[in-house]
Design a protein around this motif. Structure first.
Motif, PDB file in Angstrom:
ATOM      1  N   ASP A 217       3.971   9.146  11.647  1.00 54.81           N
ATOM      2  CA  ASP A 217       2.850   8.615  12.420  1.00 54.81           C
ATOM      3  C   ASP A 217       1.917   7.835  11.492  1.00 54.81           C
ATOM      4  OD1 ASP A 217       1.310  10.441  11.043  1.00 54.81           O
ATOM      5  OD2 ASP A 217       1.158  11.866  12.715  1.00 54.81           O
ATOM      6  N   GLU A 222       5.364  13.421   9.415  1.00 56.30           N
ATOM      7  CA  GLU A 222       6.647  13.239  10.093  1.00 56.30           C
ATOM      8  C   GLU A 222       6.513  13.589  11.578  1.00 56.30           C
ATOM      9  OE1 GLU A 222       9.977  14.484   7.720  1.00 56.30           O
ATOM     10  OE2 GLU A 222      11.263  14.593   9.499  1.00 56.30           O
ATOM     11  N   ILE A 223       7.109  12.755  12.410  1.00 56.11           N
ATOM     12  CA  ILE A 223       7.123  13.004  13.854  1.00 56.11           C
ATOM     13  C   ILE A 223       8.372  13.829  14.141  1.00 56.11           C
ATOM     14  CG2 ILE A 223       7.360  11.892  16.108  1.00 56.11           C
ATOM     15  CD1 ILE A 223       5.870   9.498  14.930  1.00 56.11           C
ATOM     16  N   GLU A 224       8.184  15.053  14.576  1.00 56.07           N
ATOM     17  CA  GLU A 224       9.336  15.949  14.668  1.00 56.07           C
ATOM     18  C   GLU A 224       9.744  16.264  16.104  1.00 56.07           C
ATOM     19  OE1 GLU A 224       9.913  18.697  11.039  1.00 56.07           O
ATOM     20  OE2 GLU A 224       7.917  19.119  11.845  1.00 56.07           O
ATOM     21  N   ILE A 225      11.029  16.625  16.223  1.00 55.26           N
ATOM     22  CA  ILE A 225      11.567  17.168  17.465  1.00 55.26           C
ATOM     23  C   ILE A 225      12.331  18.435  17.071  1.00 55.26           C
ATOM     24  CG2 ILE A 225      11.715  14.917  18.597  1.00 55.26           C
ATOM     25  CD1 ILE A 225      14.742  14.923  18.051  1.00 55.26           C
ATOM     26  N   SER A 246      10.482  18.464  22.671  1.00 58.09           N
ATOM     27  CA  SER A 246       9.319  17.867  22.013  1.00 58.09           C
ATOM     28  C   SER A 246       8.133  17.923  22.970  1.00 58.09           C
ATOM     29  CB  SER A 246       9.665  16.419  21.667  1.00 58.09           C
ATOM     30  OG  SER A 246       8.517  15.646  21.589  1.00 58.09           O
ATOM     31  N   ASP A 248       6.195  15.551  23.377  1.00 54.66           N
ATOM     32  CA  ASP A 248       5.993  14.190  23.893  1.00 54.66           C
ATOM     33  C   ASP A 248       7.348  13.470  23.919  1.00 54.66           C
ATOM     34  OD1 ASP A 248       5.397  11.569  24.398  1.00 54.66           O
ATOM     35  OD2 ASP A 248       3.885  11.370  22.823  1.00 54.66           O
ATOM     36  N   GLN A 250       8.093  10.497  24.248  1.00 50.89           N
ATOM     37  CA  GLN A 250       8.075   9.204  23.572  1.00 50.89           C
ATOM     38  C   GLN A 250       8.752   9.290  22.196  1.00 50.89           C
ATOM     39  OE1 GLN A 250       7.565   6.176  24.445  1.00 50.89           O
ATOM     40  NE2 GLN A 250       7.743   5.389  22.337  1.00 50.89           N
ATOM     41  N   ARG A 251       8.727  10.499  21.599  1.00 48.99           N
ATOM     42  CA  ARG A 251       9.392  10.677  20.291  1.00 48.99           C
ATOM     43  C   ARG A 251      10.897  10.458  20.426  1.00 48.99           C
ATOM     44  NH1 ARG A 251       6.596  16.459  18.804  1.00 48.99           N
ATOM     45  NH2 ARG A 251       4.450  15.795  19.169  1.00 48.99           N
ATOM     46  N   MET A 255      13.120   7.329  18.639  1.00 50.34           N
ATOM     47  CA  MET A 255      14.322   7.581  17.820  1.00 50.34           C
ATOM     48  C   MET A 255      15.522   6.835  18.390  1.00 50.34           C
ATOM     49  SD  MET A 255      13.883  11.603  16.831  1.00 50.34           S
ATOM     50  CE  MET A 255      12.374  12.131  15.987  1.00 50.34           C
TER      51      MET A 255
END
Ligand code: HEM
Length: 296
Positions: A217, A222-225, A246, A248, A250-251, A255
Motif C-alpha cells: 500500500d 504488504e497487502i495480504e490475503i 480478505s 476487501d 479489491q485486493r 492481484m
C-alpha cells in the motif's frame, strides 16, 4: 464484533469439498431463508467436518440488506478470467472423504426445496501442502492469529465479523510445466522447488508468480490475503481450487490484474502460461451473528 465462521481458519484437514448452488427461479426469499436455517451455525458438524457458507453479493444484499458491507462487489470483468458466479458456496473440509460426502449430501438435501447443486469439486492436500506443480503452496500465508486481522471486516462497519472470499478452479498443463528445467520452473514461481526458499531478488524474474502477487500500500505495508487453496482432479483434468479470504475483495482484483497483464506495467504472471482459471466468483461469508440474524 461479529464472530467469523470458524472453518475459515481450521487447520490440519486433508479432505476438502466445494459445492456451489443455484437458486430455483421461482423461489421466494422466505423459502430460501427457511431452507438455510439449519445451516445458521456453520461450524464443526459430526465427524469433525468444518462448514463455511458464502453468499453471492446479490443474494446477500437481498437476504440481509442492512448487513451488506461497503465493499460487496461482483467478480471483475477481466480478459481470460471467467466469472461463473452462482448463488451459494459451501466449503466443507475435514479429515476424510467419507464424512465429507455424508455432510455434503445433508447440506444438499436441506437446500433442495430452493436450490440445486451447480458445481462440486473434491480437493485434497497433496504431500507436504504442495500444488500439483510440486511447489509448496501457502508458505507466506499469514499465521492463523494474523489471518484474523487480514480477513475480517472491522467492528463498527456493516458486515463486521464477515469476510470476502474468492474461489477459482484452475486447470494445469502439468505435462508442459514438468518438461521445463527445474530452474525455469523456479523462476516461474519465484521460489525453490525442493526446499521452498524465496529466490534472491537478482534471480527472481519480474514475471514470477510471487513478483506479481506481492503488493504494497501507499505506506509500504504488504497487502495480504489468506489462502486456503487445495489441489483437485483426475489424471485427465487437474489443478488447483484457489480459495482466499480478505477484508476487501479489491485486493483479489489487484492481484488478478497483475497476474493477467492488465495492471498497466505490461507484465504478466508466467504461471498463467501453464494453468488457466475455468471458474471464478466472489462471495460474502457473513459472521455467525449476521447469519443467525438473517436466518432467524
Ligand atoms: C493455479 C493458480 C495458482 C498457483 C498454482 C499458485 C501457487 C503459489 C505458490 C506455489 C506460491 C508460493 C508459496 C506461498 O507463499 O504460498 C504462491 C504464493 C502466493 N500466491 Fe499463488 N498460486 C495461484 C494463484 C494465485 C492467485 C489467483 C492469487 C491472487 C488472486 C495468488 C496469490 C498468492 C499470494 C498473495 C502469494 C504469497 C506471496 C508472498 O507473500 O510471497 N495466487 N502461490
Amino acid at each position: 464484533m461479529g464472530t467469523p465462521q470458524p472453518g475459515i481458519f481450521a487447520q490440519g484437514t486433508r479432505s476438502h469439498r466445494h459445492l456451489e448452488f443455484v437458486l430455483h427461479a421461482d423461489r421466494a426469499p422466505s423459502a430460501v431463508l427457511a431452507a438455510l436455517a439449519p445451516l445458521r451455525q456453520p461450524s464443526v458438524a459430526a465427524g469433525g467436518v468444518n462448514i463455511v457458507i458464502g453468499f453471492s453479493p446479490a443474494l446477500w444484499r437481498e437476504l440481509a440488506p442492512t448487513a451488506a458491507p461497503a465493499h460487496l462487489s461482483e467478480f471483475p470483468d477481466l480478459d481470460g478470467v471467467p466469472s461463473t458466479e452462482h448463488d451459494l458456496w459451501v466449503w466443507l473440509h475435514g479429515s476424510g472423504d467419507d464424512d465429507l460426502f455424508d455432510v455434503a449430501r445433508t447440506v444438499a438435501a436441506h437446500l433442495r426445496p430452493v436450490a440445486s447443486v451447480a458445481s462440486e469439486v473434491a480437493g485434497f492436500v497433496y504431500h507436504d501442502s504442495r500444488d500439483l506443480t510440486g511447489f509448496v503452496d501457502g508458505t507466506e500465508n499469514p499465521s492463523v492469529e494474523e489471518a484474523f486481522g487480514v480477513v475480517v471486516v472491522p467492528a463498527g462497519q456493516p458486515g463486521a465479523g464477515g469476510t470476502f472470499a474468492i474461489t477459482q478452479r484452475w486447470v494445469h498443463d502439468l505435462d508442459r510445466f514438468h518438461l521445463l528445467p527445474v530452474t525455469e520452473q523456479e523462476g516461474i514461481i519465484g521460489r525453490t522447488k525442493a526446499d521452498d526458499r524465496e529466490l534472491d531478488d537478482h534471480l527472481k524474474p519480474p514475471t514470477a508468480h510471487i513478483s506479481r502477487v506481492v503488493l504494497h500500500d501507499a505506506e509500504g505495508d504488504e497487502i495480504e490475503i489468506y489462502r486456503r487453496s487445495v489441489p483437485y482432479g483426475t489424471v485427465n483434468e487437474h489443478g488447483l481450487v484457489f480459495v482466499a479470504f480478505s477484508a476487501d475483495p479489491q485486493r483479489f482484483t489487484a492481484m488478478l490484474e497483475r497476474m493477467f497483464g492488465v495492471s498497466g506495467d505490461g507484465l504478466r504472471d508466467r504461471l498463467t502460461e501453464f494453468t488457466q482459471p475455468v471458474t471464478g466468483a466472489y462471495w460474502f461469508v457473513p459472521s455467525l451473528e449476521a447469519l443467525g440474524d438473517a436466518l432467524g
